[in-house]
Write an enzyme that holds these catalytic residues in place. Structure first.
Site, mmCIF file in Angstrom:
data_model
loop_
_atom_site.group_PDB
_atom_site.id
_atom_site.type_symbol
_atom_site.label_atom_id
_atom_site.label_comp_id
_atom_site.label_asym_id
_atom_site.label_seq_id
_atom_site.Cartn_x
_atom_site.Cartn_y
_atom_site.Cartn_z
ATOM 1 N N HIS A 156 56.192 -33.229 -3.198
ATOM 2 C CA HIS A 156 55.161 -33.146 -4.536
ATOM 3 C C HIS A 156 54.150 -32.201 -3.223
ATOM 4 C CE1 HIS A 156 53.088 -31.343 -7.318
ATOM 5 N NE2 HIS A 156 51.922 -31.638 -6.992
ATOM 6 N N ASP A 209 54.861 -35.078 -12.394
ATOM 7 C CA ASP A 209 54.094 -36.171 -11.561
ATOM 8 C C ASP A 209 53.414 -36.903 -11.236
ATOM 9 O OD1 ASP A 209 55.373 -33.296 -10.697
ATOM 10 O OD2 ASP A 209 52.840 -32.370 -11.338
ATOM 11 N N GLY A 230 57.322 -19.312 18.326
ATOM 12 C CA GLY A 230 58.647 -18.702 17.398
ATOM 13 C C GLY A 230 59.034 -19.229 16.241
ATOM 14 N N CYS A 242 69.294 -14.014 33.203
ATOM 15 C CA CYS A 242 70.121 -13.998 31.561
ATOM 16 C C CYS A 242 71.426 -14.054 32.858
ATOM 17 C CB CYS A 242 69.586 -12.788 30.757
ATOM 18 S SG CYS A 242 68.951 -11.625 31.112
#
Length: 857
Positions: A62, A98, A585, A662
């Site tokens: 919750h 809850d 990211g 790369c």
């Protein structure tokens, strides 16, 4: 995912009818044999005989620190009430709302300008996942507490609906701000302006005095608001102020609040008597051109009335002659085609109201490399540099000595949404989407010219932010970026469809043709090894195709991207077309992947992250994706090679740009008869390499990009030694400040070893022998990888070279050279190195869609 793992998955529309559980649903659930239910919210919708059935019962996540804010809008009410703490609770389900016993709780501070999104992404989601795992483990270990909830401080706020989300403006500024941010984005707090409901988004508290602006009467406010350059300023009863950035009208249209007086019904300018007289003179000019029209009404459309491009020139020149000094362009006529819109546009120009605001840049300035470099450090959204929504910043580090260059804005999810909205508006309604392709090309040429004008500054920033040797940064990082923009600028007016012969629908005939159209808003996520060049490779083709973009530079190397943003404004690129968001990211990149208004995402980075991006793009809105991912590029050196060239190029294939490349040769296969000579000469040349300050013109080898990467490289070398590869040279950190790694050589590398299979992305040469003459054998070994980005072969035998190049499974094959890329040659990988192309004509098609049109006549 559960189905793939063999877990039964049931999809029932409901658990019960008229309050009674459906027996078949409950029985299906019980057949699973669950020992624990783990649920996110909503226990009140599940029957108690399901909640209590498992051995360990049920636990629920919750988003509040229970017992406060029980109910479904807990996060919203945390903000609406101005709580200083937020958090979540994992509790045991019971038959209340809850109210069950607490298992564990976590809390975090609420920042002054937090929203539901920022709280969720910063804390509630990532920490919530960890906490649920911890809770399950506590239950498994028999250590999970059951702490009864107290009723003291408990609240049960209801779900907010649009009907009761109207903001009460007769309150202190902080209470108004809390109400707006607590309802952002759903359902949205609203008020009445000019009798119309207007929803308010993007609230932040203002410190100090309010900016200047035009007054705006708002129903119920203690004093009029202000439409300022930064947004809508609202005042509380305490005299303090808050700023609202965006407004949404009943028809769903959202605008920057700063543009309220220049949008929609509220945009019409009241003309003075002198301006009315001028408007009638312009009406007469229109009538002289549109002689076929009986009368020029406010709704008369210049082009629908028969005007052509020559008439545009005549209109502009006649008005300039009559109204000396007004800055009117041909493009303005295309943007305001009815007489009423034209007059409104003209009067604003006459008053100087339409002038683009001067770009304000709060630079970080450094005296370095015998020059003064001026570096923007804020997010770039909708043509402006501004702090992130939550005001967060982070340090970007100089890898040469580990010092902090400056603090950079840390973009939030809200910043992503604003940037995407700006890019969408620029594409849908701005001049970029309507611009003649040749004019678009001219702007990209101008941008390339400005990059060239600032190339030494860009190369210096690139060097201190990424560790690139300055001479390489000048030639490649910056030089190839300039070439890329010039190349794609030339493509703008050469994007063509084709006509296609189809079966005719006799007795009628058909014409079928295709059109290449831009996709819309594109997201671009780039890596840290070539910060500016990777930006150029993707964004130049994206912009040439007519798209707008939101770009996330790597978190550790944001500075050249932000300098590029500044230059784009100077080049005249319209606002909203380019947006730059430095930051995480995991946060920014993920939101870009998920965003429903983005139509394409281009990514360069690791294969695991590429897979996650592809999955998110598919689940969100099936946005188009291109991925340039990891590599383990093989380089095969035959005994009949030019040895001098093979040594020189072999070293370059590994050590170019400190190995942070790369397409670097991840594994060299050297024919047995020349192996020892090749290694000896390589080591001899490495010893001559100068390792040092990348700004020193004589430096050959600079620092690795950041400390975490250096640490990873050292672990990589340790793994190679442990598995039995021979460490011939290097393998250690250089004993000096900064993140310097020794150029490293491993030999006797066997196919099963970690270093034979995994990419280092650093200055580590991994060498394996192959038997003399065993061409097919070495090809099998070279192709025995899930990667397929690049490859190379050295031999004087052209037949052998062609045979090998045809069979190497890689997107690029270099023969008797290496690292030779060109802006006209497509670049991209096979297999798990990704798909899609950067550079060349192929790259344009990554950012275009094909529409087929069939006409019957």
């Amino acid at each position: 995912m559960a189905e793939k793992d063999g877990t039964p998955v049931f999809k029932f529309p409901r658990w019960r009818v008229k309050g009674k559980p459906l027996p078949e649903v409950v029985e299906a659930y019980k057949s699973v044999g669950a020992e624990l239910n783990v649920m996110p919210f909503c226990s009140q919708f599940i029957p108690m005989n399901v909640i209590d059935h498992p051995k360990h019962g049920s636990i629920i996540y919750h988003p509040s620190i229970l017992p406060l804010h029980r109910g479904a809008s807990a996060i919203n009410w945390t903000l609406i009430h101005g709580d200083k703490k937020a958090g979540f609770t994992v509790f045991w389900a019971d038959d209340g709302l809850d109210t069950g016993p607490i298992l564990l709780q976590r809390e975090c501070a609420v920042e002054p300008n937090d929203t539901v999104d920022t709280l969720y992404n910063r804390f509630l989601f990532p920490e919530g996942i960890k906490a649920m795992v911890e809770a399950v483990q506590l239950i498994a270990d028999g250590k999970a507490p059951r702490i009864p909830q107290t009723e003291e401080g408990a609240s049960y706020e209801g779900i907010q609906k649009k009907s009761n989300a109207r903001v009460n403006l007769a309150q202190p500024a902080e209470a108004i701000h809390n109400w707006i941010r607590g309802h952002d984005k759903v359902p949205g707090a609203w008020t009445l302006i000019d009798g119309q409901p207007v929803t308010l988004y993007g609230s932040s508290l203002l410190g100090g005095s309010a900016p200047d602006g035009l007054p705006l009467e708002i129903e119920g406010a203690s004093q009029p608001g202000l439409i300022a350059k930064t947004g809508l300023v609202l005042f509380g009863t305490d005299g303090k102020a808050l700023l609202v950035k965006n407004l949404q009208f009943e028809d769903g249209k959202m605008i920057p609040a700063s543009k309220y007086f220049s949008s929609g019904e509220s945009s019409s300018v009241e003309l003075t008597d002198e301006e009315k007289k001028m408007a009638e003179e312009i009406r007469a000019i229109w009538k002289g051109i549109l002689s076929n029209v009986a009368a020029i009404e406010d709704a008369t459309d210049f082009f629908k009335s028969g005007a052509a491009s020559m008439d545009v020139v005549r209109l502009v020149e006649e008005i300039k002659q009559k109204c000396a000094g007004v800055q009117l362009q041909n493009e303005d006529v295309y943007m305001a085609t009815t007489f009423q819109d034209f007059i409104q546009m003209f009067i604003r120009k006459l008053r100087g109201e339409d002038q683009e605001e001067e770009l304000l840049v709060d630079y970080v300035t450094k005296e370095v490399n015998n020059m003064t470099v001026k570096m923007p450090y804020q997010c770039f959204i909708n043509g402006k540099f501004e702090d992130s929504e939550n005001g967060k910043k982070y340090d970007t580090i100089n890898p040469t000595d580990g010092s902090v260059i400056c603090k950079v804005s840390y973009a939030s999810v809200g910043d992503v949404d604003r940037a995407v909205a700006a890019a969408k508006e620029a594409f849908d309604n701005g001049p970029w989407g309507k611009m003649n392709p040749r004019d678009r090309g001219s702007l990209l040429h101008k941008l390339a010219d400005l990059m060239e004008e600032h190339q030494e500054e860009l190369a210096t920033i690139e060097s201190i932010d990424s560790g690139a040797v300055y001479t390489l940064a000048l030639k490649t990082h910056v030089g190839m970026s300039i070439q890329t923009f010039r190349y794609f600028a030339g493509w703008c007016d050469k994007i063509q469809g084709k006509t296609i012969p189809i079966n005719q629908a006799r007795p009628n005939r058909n014409l079928t043709f295709t059109k290449k159209e831009p996709l819309g808003v594109c997201a671009i996520v780039i890596p840290w090894n070539y910060p500016l060049m990777m930006l150029a490779w993707k964004s130049a083709s994206c912009l040439a195709a007519g798209n707008t973009l939101v770009l996330k530079p790597a978190q550790v190397t944001p500075l050249t991207a932000l300098k590029f943003a500044e230059l784009s404004v100077k080049a005249g690129i319209p606002k909203g077309v380019i947006n730059i968001l430095p930051g995480s990211g995991g946060m920014v990149g993920q939101r870009l992947s998920d965003h429903p208004d983005i139509r394409k995402l281009g990514f360069t980075g690791s294969t695991p992250i590429g897979k996650q991006i592809m999955k998110s793009c598919a689940l969100s809105n099936l946005k188009k994706v291109s991925l340039e991912l990891g590599g383990k590029s093989p380089l095969i050196i035959f005994s009949d090679c030019d040895m001098d060239k093979a040594v020189r190029m072999g070293m370059s294939s590994v050590f170019f740009n400190k190995g942070e490349n790369c397409i670097a040769a991840g594994r060299l296969f050297v024919e047995e008869s020349i192996h020892d000579e090749f290694i000896g000469r390589v080591v001899e040349e490495i010893k001559k390499m100068k390792i040092g300050d990348p700004l020193d013109r004589s430096t050959d080898h600079g620092p690795q990009n950041h400390k975490a990467h250096l640490d990873k490289l050292l672990e990589y070398c340790e793994a190679g030694v442990k598995e039995g590869a021979t460490l011939v040279y290097g393998g250690k950190q250089v004993n000096r400040p900064g993140f310097f790694m020794e150029p490293t050589v491993f030999t006797n590398v066997e196919d099963h070893m970690f270093v034979a299979k995994e990419e280092s992305f650093g200055p580590v040469m991994v060498v394996s022998k192959f038997k003399d003459g065993d061409v097919d054998g070495v090809l099998r070994r070279a192709n025995d990888t899930e990667y397929g980005l690049a490859s190379g072969v050295f031999t004087r035998d052209i037949n052998k070279a062609m045979y090998v190049s045809e069979r190497l499974e890689a997107g690029t094959v270099f023969v008797n050279t290496y690292n030779k890329t060109d802006v006209a040659s497509p670049f991209g990988g096979f297999k798990q190195s990704g798909f899609g192309k950067d550079l060349g004509e192929d790259a344009l098609h990554e950012y275009l869609k094909t529409k087929a049109v069939t006409v019957e006549y």
